[in-house]
Design an enzyme around this catalytic site. Sequence first.
Site, PDB file in Angstrom:
ATOM      1  N   LYS A  22       1.764  -6.079  24.575  1.00 35.08           N
ATOM      2  CA  LYS A  22       3.318  -5.921  25.006  1.00 35.08           C
ATOM      3  C   LYS A  22       3.544  -4.734  26.088  1.00 35.08           C
ATOM      4  O   LYS A  22       4.576  -4.154  27.671  1.00 35.08           O
ATOM      5  CB  LYS A  22       4.578  -5.707  24.432  1.00 35.08           C
ATOM      6  CG  LYS A  22       5.822  -5.491  24.512  1.00 35.08           C
ATOM      7  CD  LYS A  22       7.288  -5.750  22.982  1.00 35.08           C
ATOM      8  CE  LYS A  22       7.306  -4.453  23.155  1.00 35.08           C
ATOM      9  NZ  LYS A  22       8.088  -3.660  23.525  1.00 35.08           N
ATOM     10  N   ASN A  23       3.838  -3.756  25.914  1.00 29.65           N
ATOM     11  CA  ASN A  23       3.911  -2.798  26.534  1.00 29.65           C
ATOM     12  C   ASN A  23       3.322  -2.098  27.856  1.00 29.65           C
ATOM     13  O   ASN A  23       3.297  -1.048  28.284  1.00 29.65           O
ATOM     14  CB  ASN A  23       4.658  -1.028  25.857  1.00 29.65           C
ATOM     15  CG  ASN A  23       5.629  -0.710  25.081  1.00 29.65           C
ATOM     16  OD1 ASN A  23       6.552  -2.146  24.567  1.00 29.65           O
ATOM     17  ND2 ASN A  23       5.507  -0.305  23.948  1.00 29.65           N
ATOM     18  N   ARG A  99      14.985  -2.196  28.358  1.00 26.21           N
ATOM     19  CA  ARG A  99      14.477  -0.990  29.069  1.00 26.21           C
ATOM     20  C   ARG A  99      13.549  -1.092  30.086  1.00 26.21           C
ATOM     21  O   ARG A  99      13.781  -0.128  31.118  1.00 26.21           O
ATOM     22  CB  ARG A  99      14.759  -0.096  28.045  1.00 26.21           C
ATOM     23  CG  ARG A  99      15.809   0.167  27.857  1.00 26.21           C
ATOM     24  CD  ARG A  99      16.134   1.367  26.363  1.00 26.21           C
ATOM     25  NE  ARG A  99      15.018   2.772  26.836  1.00 26.21           N
ATOM     26  CZ  ARG A  99      16.449   3.171  27.440  1.00 26.21           C
ATOM     27  NH1 ARG A  99      17.329   3.057  27.278  1.00 26.21           N
ATOM     28  NH2 ARG A  99      15.727   4.026  28.376  1.00 26.21           N
ATOM     29  N   CYS A 123      20.325   2.948  23.301  1.00 29.61           N
ATOM     30  CA  CYS A 123      20.131   1.948  23.062  1.00 29.61           C
ATOM     31  C   CYS A 123      19.661   2.414  21.182  1.00 29.61           C
ATOM     32  O   CYS A 123      20.016   3.893  20.917  1.00 29.61           O
ATOM     33  CB  CYS A 123      18.702   1.177  22.727  1.00 29.61           C
ATOM     34  SG  CYS A 123      17.367   2.405  22.784  1.00 29.61           S
ATOM     35  N   ARG A 128      17.472   8.146  25.271  1.00 29.99           N
ATOM     36  CA  ARG A 128      16.529   7.465  26.486  1.00 29.99           C
ATOM     37  C   ARG A 128      16.899   7.186  27.784  1.00 29.99           C
ATOM     38  O   ARG A 128      17.489   6.880  28.415  1.00 29.99           O
ATOM     39  CB  ARG A 128      16.371   6.347  25.539  1.00 29.99           C
ATOM     40  CG  ARG A 128      16.029   5.954  23.988  1.00 29.99           C
ATOM     41  CD  ARG A 128      15.664   4.388  23.816  1.00 29.99           C
ATOM     42  NE  ARG A 128      13.915   4.014  24.787  1.00 29.99           N
ATOM     43  CZ  ARG A 128      12.892   3.278  24.502  1.00 29.99           C
ATOM     44  NH1 ARG A 128      14.161   2.303  23.662  1.00 29.99           N
ATOM     45  NH2 ARG A 128      12.436   3.279  24.852  1.00 29.99           N
ATOM     46  N   VAL A 130      16.522   8.880  31.763  1.00 32.79           N
ATOM     47  CA  VAL A 130      15.977   8.559  32.659  1.00 32.79           C
ATOM     48  C   VAL A 130      15.391   9.030  34.012  1.00 32.79           C
ATOM     49  O   VAL A 130      15.384   9.489  35.093  1.00 32.79           O
ATOM     50  CB  VAL A 130      15.978   6.802  33.242  1.00 32.79           C
ATOM     51  CG1 VAL A 130      15.216   5.702  32.689  1.00 32.79           C
ATOM     52  CG2 VAL A 130      17.305   6.657  33.858  1.00 32.79           C
ATOM     53  N   ASP A 131      16.708  10.555  33.089  1.00 34.96           N
ATOM     54  CA  ASP A 131      16.470  11.999  33.992  1.00 34.96           C
ATOM     55  C   ASP A 131      14.834  11.960  34.845  1.00 34.96           C
ATOM     56  O   ASP A 131      14.684  12.443  36.016  1.00 34.96           O
ATOM     57  CB  ASP A 131      17.161  12.820  33.427  1.00 34.96           C
ATOM     58  CG  ASP A 131      16.615  13.817  32.485  1.00 34.96           C
ATOM     59  OD1 ASP A 131      16.435  12.816  31.488  1.00 34.96           O
ATOM     60  OD2 ASP A 131      16.379  14.496  31.769  1.00 34.96           O
ATOM     61  N   ASP A 313       6.124   4.110  17.194  1.00 36.21           N
ATOM     62  CA  ASP A 313       6.144   2.402  16.988  1.00 36.21           C
ATOM     63  C   ASP A 313       5.682   2.377  15.488  1.00 36.21           C
ATOM     64  O   ASP A 313       6.083   1.110  15.461  1.00 36.21           O
ATOM     65  CB  ASP A 313       5.943   2.080  18.058  1.00 36.21           C
ATOM     66  CG  ASP A 313       6.696   2.114  19.513  1.00 36.21           C
ATOM     67  OD1 ASP A 313       7.362   2.863  19.419  1.00 36.21           O
ATOM     68  OD2 ASP A 313       6.030   1.828  20.770  1.00 36.21           O
ATOM     69  N   ARG A 405      11.094 -10.039  20.318  1.00 43.01           N
ATOM     70  CA  ARG A 405      10.839  -9.682  21.970  1.00 43.01           C
ATOM     71  C   ARG A 405       9.536  -8.660  21.525  1.00 43.01           C
ATOM     72  O   ARG A 405       8.540  -8.389  22.742  1.00 43.01           O
ATOM     73  CB  ARG A 405      12.098  -8.072  21.287  1.00 43.01           C
ATOM     74  CG  ARG A 405      13.235  -8.437  21.918  1.00 43.01           C
ATOM     75  CD  ARG A 405      13.991  -7.679  21.860  1.00 43.01           C
ATOM     76  NE  ARG A 405      13.092  -6.423  23.392  1.00 43.01           N
ATOM     77  CZ  ARG A 405      13.471  -5.342  23.130  1.00 43.01           C
ATOM     78  NH1 ARG A 405      15.116  -4.972  22.645  1.00 43.01           N
ATOM     79  NH2 ARG A 405      13.768  -4.752  24.702  1.00 43.01           N
TER      80      ARG A 405
HETATM   81  C1  EPZ Z   1       7.659   3.954  25.739  1.00 46.43           C
HETATM   82  O1  EPZ Z   1       9.178   4.034  25.726  1.00 46.43           O
HETATM   83  C2  EPZ Z   1       7.540   2.682  24.816  1.00 46.43           C
HETATM   84  N1  EPZ Z   1       8.512   1.312  25.438  1.00 46.43           N
HETATM   85  C3  EPZ Z   1       8.413   2.978  23.672  1.00 46.43           C
HETATM   86  O2  EPZ Z   1       8.079   1.218  22.959  1.00 46.43           O
HETATM   87  C4  EPZ Z   1       7.796   4.099  22.475  1.00 46.43           C
HETATM   88  O3  EPZ Z   1       8.379   4.238  20.998  1.00 46.43           O
HETATM   89  C5  EPZ Z   1       7.884   5.249  23.419  1.00 46.43           C
HETATM   90  O4  EPZ Z   1       7.229   4.886  24.740  1.00 46.43           O
HETATM   91  C6  EPZ Z   1       7.041   6.379  22.935  1.00 46.43           C
HETATM   92  O5  EPZ Z   1       5.943   6.048  22.454  1.00 46.43           O
HETATM   93  C7  EPZ Z   1       7.925   0.712  26.510  1.00 46.43           C
HETATM   94  O6  EPZ Z   1       6.037   1.345  26.759  1.00 46.43           O
HETATM   95  C8  EPZ Z   1       8.380  -0.211  26.529  1.00 46.43           C
HETATM   96  P1  EPZ Z   1       9.304   7.968  26.074  1.00 46.43           P
HETATM   97  P2  EPZ Z   1       9.619   5.179  27.324  1.00 46.43           P
HETATM   98  O7  EPZ Z   1       9.642   7.867  28.280  1.00 46.43           O
HETATM   99  O8  EPZ Z   1       8.814   4.565  28.071  1.00 46.43           O
HETATM  100  C9  EPZ Z   1      13.189  10.801  26.269  1.00 46.43           C
HETATM  101  C10 EPZ Z   1       8.485  -0.196  21.626  1.00 46.43           C
HETATM  102  O9  EPZ Z   1       9.063  -0.226  20.337  1.00 46.43           O
HETATM  103  N2  EPZ Z   1      13.298  10.441  27.816  1.00 46.43           N
HETATM  104  O10 EPZ Z   1       7.739   8.373  26.076  1.00 46.43           O
HETATM  105  O11 EPZ Z   1      10.988   4.516  26.710  1.00 46.43           O
HETATM  106  C11 EPZ Z   1      12.907   9.301  25.382  1.00 46.43           C
HETATM  107  O12 EPZ Z   1      14.821   9.831  25.441  1.00 46.43           O
HETATM  108  C12 EPZ Z   1       8.950   0.459  22.182  1.00 46.43           C
HETATM  109  O13 EPZ Z   1       7.744  -1.046  21.886  1.00 46.43           O
HETATM  110  C13 EPZ Z   1      14.159  11.708  28.742  1.00 46.43           C
HETATM  111  O14 EPZ Z   1      14.736  12.479  28.186  1.00 46.43           O
HETATM  112  O15 EPZ Z   1       9.145   6.546  25.928  1.00 46.43           O
HETATM  113  C14 EPZ Z   1      12.648  10.120  24.221  1.00 46.43           C
HETATM  114  O16 EPZ Z   1      13.144  10.813  23.386  1.00 46.43           O
HETATM  115  C15 EPZ Z   1      10.250   1.292  21.915  1.00 46.43           C
HETATM  116  N3  EPZ Z   1      14.044  11.651  29.416  1.00 46.43           N
HETATM  117  C16 EPZ Z   1      10.991  10.662  24.870  1.00 46.43           C
HETATM  118  O17 EPZ Z   1      11.810  10.994  26.102  1.00 46.43           O
HETATM  119  C17 EPZ Z   1      13.066  10.301  30.546  1.00 46.43           C
HETATM  120  O18 EPZ Z   1      12.854  10.269  31.524  1.00 46.43           O
HETATM  121  C18 EPZ Z   1       9.282  10.083  24.883  1.00 46.43           C
HETATM  122  O19 EPZ Z   1      10.553   8.374  25.861  1.00 46.43           O
HETATM  123  C19 EPZ Z   1      12.358   9.927  29.926  1.00 46.43           C
HETATM  124  C20 EPZ Z   1      12.528  10.172  28.296  1.00 46.43           C
END
Ligand code: EPZ
Length: 426
Positions: A22-23, A99, A123, A128, A130-131, A313, A405
């Site tokens: 999926k991801n 997201r 969520c 989470r 997106v900064d 995950d 999902r």
């Molecule tokens: C991806 O989310 C996956 N989603 C998530 O899977 C997975 O848990 C996660 O990576 C970690 O492996 C998809 O690929 C669609 P991150 P993502 O940006 O990209 C913080 C599932 O169940 N952060 O690596 O959103 C954030 O809050 C989902 O399939 C910031 O602070 O994860 C988190 O604490 C859930 N600012 C950490 O970094 C930002 O701009 C990691 O997030 C971006 C992230």
Amino acid sequence: MDRIRIRGGNRLKGEIPISGAKNSALKLMAASLLTDQPVTLRNMPRLADIEAMADLLMQFGVTLNIRRGAGLGQSDTMRLHAATIESAVAPYDIVRKMRASFQVLGPLLARHGTAKISLPGGCAIGARPVDFHIKGFEALGAKIDLVDGYVIASAKDGLIGTMIDLPFASVGATENLMTGAVLARGRTVLKNTAREPETEDLGRCLIAMGAKISGLGTSEITIDGVERLSGVDYTVMPDRIETGTYAIATAMAGGEVELLGARAESNTVLYGLLRGIGTEVTQTNRGIAIHRNGVRPNSVDVTTDVFPSFPTDLQAQFMALMAISDGTSHITETIFENRFMHVPELARMGANIRVEGDLATVIGVERLKGAPVMATDLRASVSLVLAGLVAEGETIVNRVYHLDRGFERLEEKLSSVGADIERLST
Ligand code: EPZ
């Protein structure tokens, strides 16, 4: 609303075909916006999130055709054609639900020069933000305004390559910036990048489209922008989280299951842990075979972290396994600040778990008991299904839309290996 009913106690035996990831698939779909030529994606999983991304892309003017696979293990093939981009607006109603919609920002900015994307908001598993994405696009020369909950981004004369050092190896930020930089002018160096296999899969597809990328799978990715990308015919990698989930299910229920198409290198840490607690994990010429007799597993500690460490995950699923272990396990979640929402539900089934901050202490019990349960995200929901497989009596998992999902035909796959599980439609 559909529910899933499980009657626990059956051993598992047989084979489960693993779906496309999926991801990875979601980001590959978004990458189709980068070219005016057709993109064919094979081994696509049939999931609600994939449909949501398809709806979003069609709003932008992408033509989309799907050839459906027939039975279990016969995946879909999707053809996406973004001949022209008619709109570059991703509304709140779609981004809020999924997201990963935010991942269209990079491709739209790179190809179209503007994009208006809703901010996703928090969520169930954490704030989470997106900064990192936004700061990264600003560094690439985009002008970004935040207006009424939307990111309004423009780079009329194109993005310009630069050096970006990510504060954290974020999967989403690495991928979004990579899909922006492939069409930027000059060289972009992304530092402290995600090394997740799905990020590598996206990079490989971009290279097949003509992008110039090196360093995939490492913490520094270099991208030399090209003027245009071409279409591609690409096969999505197998889902390592689905694989890990069924491996854990087999370790819990006992039995022998071959996970068809699974790749050993994507789940090295999990397989090490499973072996350590007495489960046989072997590579076969068709995938990975998991074998366990009925003996209670020992307890073991685990800490989630970025790849190649243990994935967040799979944390909920591993906790379900530890809930029936012989001993005490400490599970630390370092990626998301609120990802223990399954704990109170597992407790309703008789699990003994205490949470303090990012640490869950799981004192294994001999037996779980079936109960009606529900969860707030898809990995948490599936951990309740795993618990149901070994619980005494009947477990009803509510809010099945979370499972839909991210897990393709979950109940069909599990019942095909002997689990007593069915979907109740009401
Ligand atoms: C991806 O989310 C996956 N989603 C998530 O899977 C997975 O848990 C996660 O990576 C970690 O492996 C998809 O690929 C669609 P991150 P993502 O940006 O990209 C913080 C599932 O169940 N952060 O690596 O959103 C954030 O809050 C989902 O399939 C910031 O602070 O994860 C988190 O604490 C859930 N600012 C950490 O970094 C930002 O701009 C990691 O997030 C971006 C992230």
